[in-house]
Design an enzyme around this catalytic site. Structure first.
Site, mmCIF file in Angstrom:
data_model
loop_
_atom_site.group_PDB
_atom_site.id
_atom_site.type_symbol
_atom_site.label_atom_id
_atom_site.label_comp_id
_atom_site.label_asym_id
_atom_site.label_seq_id
_atom_site.Cartn_x
_atom_site.Cartn_y
_atom_site.Cartn_z
ATOM 1 C CG ASP A 153 72.985 -32.234 17.781
ATOM 2 O OD1 ASP A 153 72.823 -31.734 16.573
ATOM 3 O OD2 ASP A 153 73.467 -32.017 18.909
HETATM 4 C C1 GLC Z 1 73.184 -28.447 19.608
HETATM 5 C C2 GLC Z 1 73.537 -28.445 18.254
HETATM 6 C C3 GLC Z 1 74.606 -28.683 17.699
HETATM 7 C C4 GLC Z 1 75.747 -28.623 18.751
HETATM 8 C C5 GLC Z 1 75.293 -29.346 20.200
HETATM 9 C C6 GLC Z 1 76.287 -29.052 21.096
HETATM 10 O O1 GLC Z 1 71.743 -28.778 19.725
HETATM 11 O O2 GLC Z 1 72.619 -29.203 17.184
HETATM 12 O O3 GLC Z 1 75.214 -28.087 16.373
HETATM 13 O O4 GLC Z 1 76.925 -28.806 18.522
HETATM 14 O O5 GLC Z 1 73.780 -29.263 20.498
HETATM 15 O O6 GLC Z 1 75.766 -27.786 21.762
#
Ligand code: GLC
Length: 714
Positions: A257
């Site tokens: 993430d």
């Molecule tokens: C965010 C979220 C995740 C998302 C990623 C990219 O913080 O936790 O669900 O896909 O970053 O945007």
């Protein structure tokens, strides 16, 4: 020698680590870029993946840099959070669950993928599969609700919808099952907080949707930000390695993430970026999203012997394999090569309207207040979400076009052309200015019905949006109570339409409103969808995928609880209860009214003696005694009353639907495999135990409304 073997043989360490890095481009559609402008890195071949950009122009421009400028010409993997639609927004995921229709879930994913691929994208960070039983948690809005079996059905549908059977198709997106795993039970419902749950709950509740995603062939998986029982998921070798890669045989890409690898330092398990990068790579994370930990940390980790080049090569091969599966090597510009025809987009909006109407859950409809009479003379519409198209998009509207969302007011004007409509916001969504309430209440006079459009702002749910008081924010309760009082004095019916990304704690409203609709956030066609239900053009059929608490103190609240040794007994003080509120939710899982009136009879379950290899056939007769045609959803639950471990009071095993005209009866046939009745024994290994099992069928997870029969497992 394969294409990948040839590339691997040529790649420098920097080029390899570039393939294990995803960062935002200079076109990033979201906030500050942690890793800075990445165009130079793309041109010199030390960055292989991008996120948070849309549009054929920018995506193809970045792709040309990689393909034409870099030494090896490896195409970019470009991803975005396409969560509930791309430019055309569908209802938020929790709302879409209310359809209880995997075919619809697949269809909206297919449409979103088509639209996003036409914008040059090849990956979405979706489906989000975090089971949640806590409405304080904002990301409840993005997920499958409270039940793991339902979450597994969502996983299958969304992976099929996004990916199709051929990832190389120009309209296919690589899906990403997230957030692995058990992110939903964050401590006290607080976003990003620690998670502490039992192994049993982990395996019975939070892993099944991910098992289904892997079985469906999901291309990638994203570990959660959170720690599970003290081990951050981004560094969880047992679950990422032994379980996902080992037990489930997942061969796809693990993508961290956003900056999650860097955050291993704040978790307190890494002293610096080098250790963080080593922990993540050793756990099996292939792509570092936005921490730049792999490019900066792994060269030193290699020198220190914390990781091996073989591990790096394994991850690089997975990333290159995904790019090959997506057809990016064959034609990096295939996605976005053709603009969509206007009629295709128009048809997509029609789908958004249909799905929107089906996502609405009619929680209450006393006196058949709804549907409104077609020729109704005057409607008074009050609330901050009345004339507010942009708010209808809900959380994760990434590439959505807020100015094109249909507001409630606009939908009503189109749906009730001959009706006089007066309206006022009355108050803002969340500030404390109550000065508009008096004027708004005065509008009620002379109306034939009052609509309240109240609830949360679109960004009061979703990521980083936990609420300690998941109720009506700001002065909306004051506004609502003033309107309700006026309406009662005038004898005018009040229909409350709730907009939220979660069940709200609104027992007082449920008691006083004549009708109550959960409209969640329905996306681009929200206003039209709501008008279609209010006018009776569409009979509401949505069923809530989460329990609605009477009080926050009941949370976590869900139907699959275990019985306790002292289950609630009103005649015995020393039983499981609260002194100040009933145990049951205000509205239980599966609740939802329609314009029909359904009765259940004649449950038949065959055979009544079952071996593990048998199929169990269930059928029930449903009659619509209402005055309008409507669709009913009937749920199939089981209950194992005596087993080697305490089993949940109800377990969801299936559901079926039936459309019935007034006075019509029909039979819904369901089935399940006896082998599905195995469960995790005391040592968490699957067991199938002989004994009685109840089969229960009915309109929701309220045992008092279920028909049941007992079968014997041999
Ligand atoms: C965010 C979220 C995740 C998302 C990623 C990219 O913080 O936790 O669900 O896909 O970053 O945007």
């Amino acid at each position: 020698m394969s294409r990948i073997d040839k590339l691997m043989a040529q790649m420098t360490l920097e080029e390899k680590l570039g393939q294990l890095t995803m960062t935002a481009s200079s076109y990033a559609v979201t906030g500050p870029i942690i890793a800075g402008d990445s165009t130079d890195s793309i041109a010199d071949g030390t960055l292989g993946n991008l996120l948070n950009m849309v549009g054929t122009g920018p995506t193809h421009e970045m792709q040309r840099l990689a393909v034409d400028k870099s030494r090896l010409g490896i195409p970019l993997l470009i991803g975005l959070d396409v969560i509930h639609g791309h430019r055309t927004l569908f209802p938020i995921p929790l709302a879409e669950m209310a359809l209880f229709d995997p075919r619809a879930w697949e269809l909206t994913a297919r449409e979103a993928a088509t639209e996003a691929a036409a914008d040059g994208l090849a990956m979405t960070f979706n489906p989000m599969l975090d089971v949640s039983r806590d409405p304080r948690w904002g990301r409840t809005a993005e997920g499958p609700g409270e039940d793991p079996w339902l979450g597994a059905r969502l996983a299958e549908a969304k992976v099929r919808g996004f990916q199709t059977a051929d990832l190389a198709r120009p309209d296919a997106l690589a899906a990403c099952a997230k957030h692995f795993c058990a992110y939903g039970p964050v401590m006290a419902g607080r976003e990003y907080a620690s998670v502490d749950i039992s192994e049993r709950t982990l395996h019975e509740v939070h892993l099944p949707p991910f098992e289904a995603a892997v079985a469906a062939g999901v291309a990638s998986i994203m570990p959660a930000f959170t720690d599970l029982n003290g081990i951050p998921m981004t560094a969880h070798t047992e679950l990422l390695g032994d379980y996902l890669r080992g037990k489930l045989g997942f061969e796809g890409v693990l993508i961290s993430d956003y900056n999650a690898i860097g955050e291993l330092i704040r978790h307190g398990v890494a002293a610096d970026l080098v250790e963080a990068a080593a922990l993540a790579l050793n756990a099996g994370v292939d792509i570092d999203m936005m921490a730049d930990a792999y490019r900066k940390g792994l060269p030193i980790a290699l020198e220190r012997g914390l990781v091996s080049m073989a591990q790096i090569d394994t991850s690089v091969r997975r990333v290159l394999r995904l790019k090959e599966q997506l057809g990016l090597f064959d034609d990096p510009y295939l996605r976005g090569s053709a603009a969509e025809a206007p009629e295709v987009v128009a048809q997509r909006r029609t789908l958004a309207r249909e799905v929107g109407a089906r996502a609405i859950v009619m929680l209450k409809n006393d006196g058949d207040t709804l549907p409104l009479a077609p020729g109704i003379g005057k409607l008074c519409v009050i609330g901050p979400l009345t004339d507010n198209g942009p708010e209808m998009g809900g959380c994760w509207g990434a590439a959505g076009e807020p100015d094109k969302h249909v507001s409630v007011l606009s939908g009503l004007r189109q749906g009730f052309p001959g009706t006089e409509i007066v309206h006022a916001a009355g108050t803002a969504i969340r500030d404390d200015d109550a000065s508009g309430i008096t004027a708004a209440v005065a509008l009620c006079d002379g109306a034939d019905a009052i609509l309240l459009c109240i609830g949360e702002a679109h960004n009061m749910s979703g990521e980083a949006a936990s609420r300690a008081y998941p109720e009506l924010p700001g002065q909306q309760r004051a506004l609502t109570e003033a309107v309700l009082a006026r309406a009662q004095s005038l004898g005018i019916p009040v229909i409350a339409i709730l907009f939220s990304g979660r069940p709200l704690v609104i027992p007082w409203l449920a008691e006083k409103a004549d009708a109550l609709l959960a409209a969640w956030f329905l996306g681009s066609e929200a206003g039209n969808a709501i008008a279609d239900v209010l006018s009776g053009k569409v009979s509401p059929s949505g069923r809530t995928p989460m329990s609605w608490p009477r009080a926050l103190g009941q949370v976590p609240i869900f139907f699959g609880q275990r019985p306790s040794g002292r289950p609630m007994n009103p005649d015995d003080f020393f039983t499981s209860k609260y002194l100040d509120v009933a145990n049951d939710p205000l509205y239980c899982f599966g609740h939802g009214l329609s314009y029909g009136r359904f009765a259940y009879a004649d449950l038949r379950v065959t055979p009544d003696r079952v071996s593990p290899a048998d199929a169990i056939h269930v059928q029930v007769t449903i009659t619509n005694s209402g005055a309008r045609a409507a669709q009913d959803t009937v749920f199939l639950f089981t209950r194992d009353p005596v087993a080697s471990v305490a089993r949940p009071l109800l377990e969801l095993r299936g559901f079926g639907k039936i459309d019935l005209a007034p006075g019509e009866s029909g039979v819904v046939a369901l089935s399940l495999l006896a082998s599905d009745l195995k469960f995790l024994g005391r040592n968490l290994a699957p067991v199938f135990e002989a004994g009685d099992v109840e089969i229960l069928v009915g309109p929701c997870a309220d045992r008092a409304q279920l028909l049941s029969a007992v079968i014997k497992l041999r």
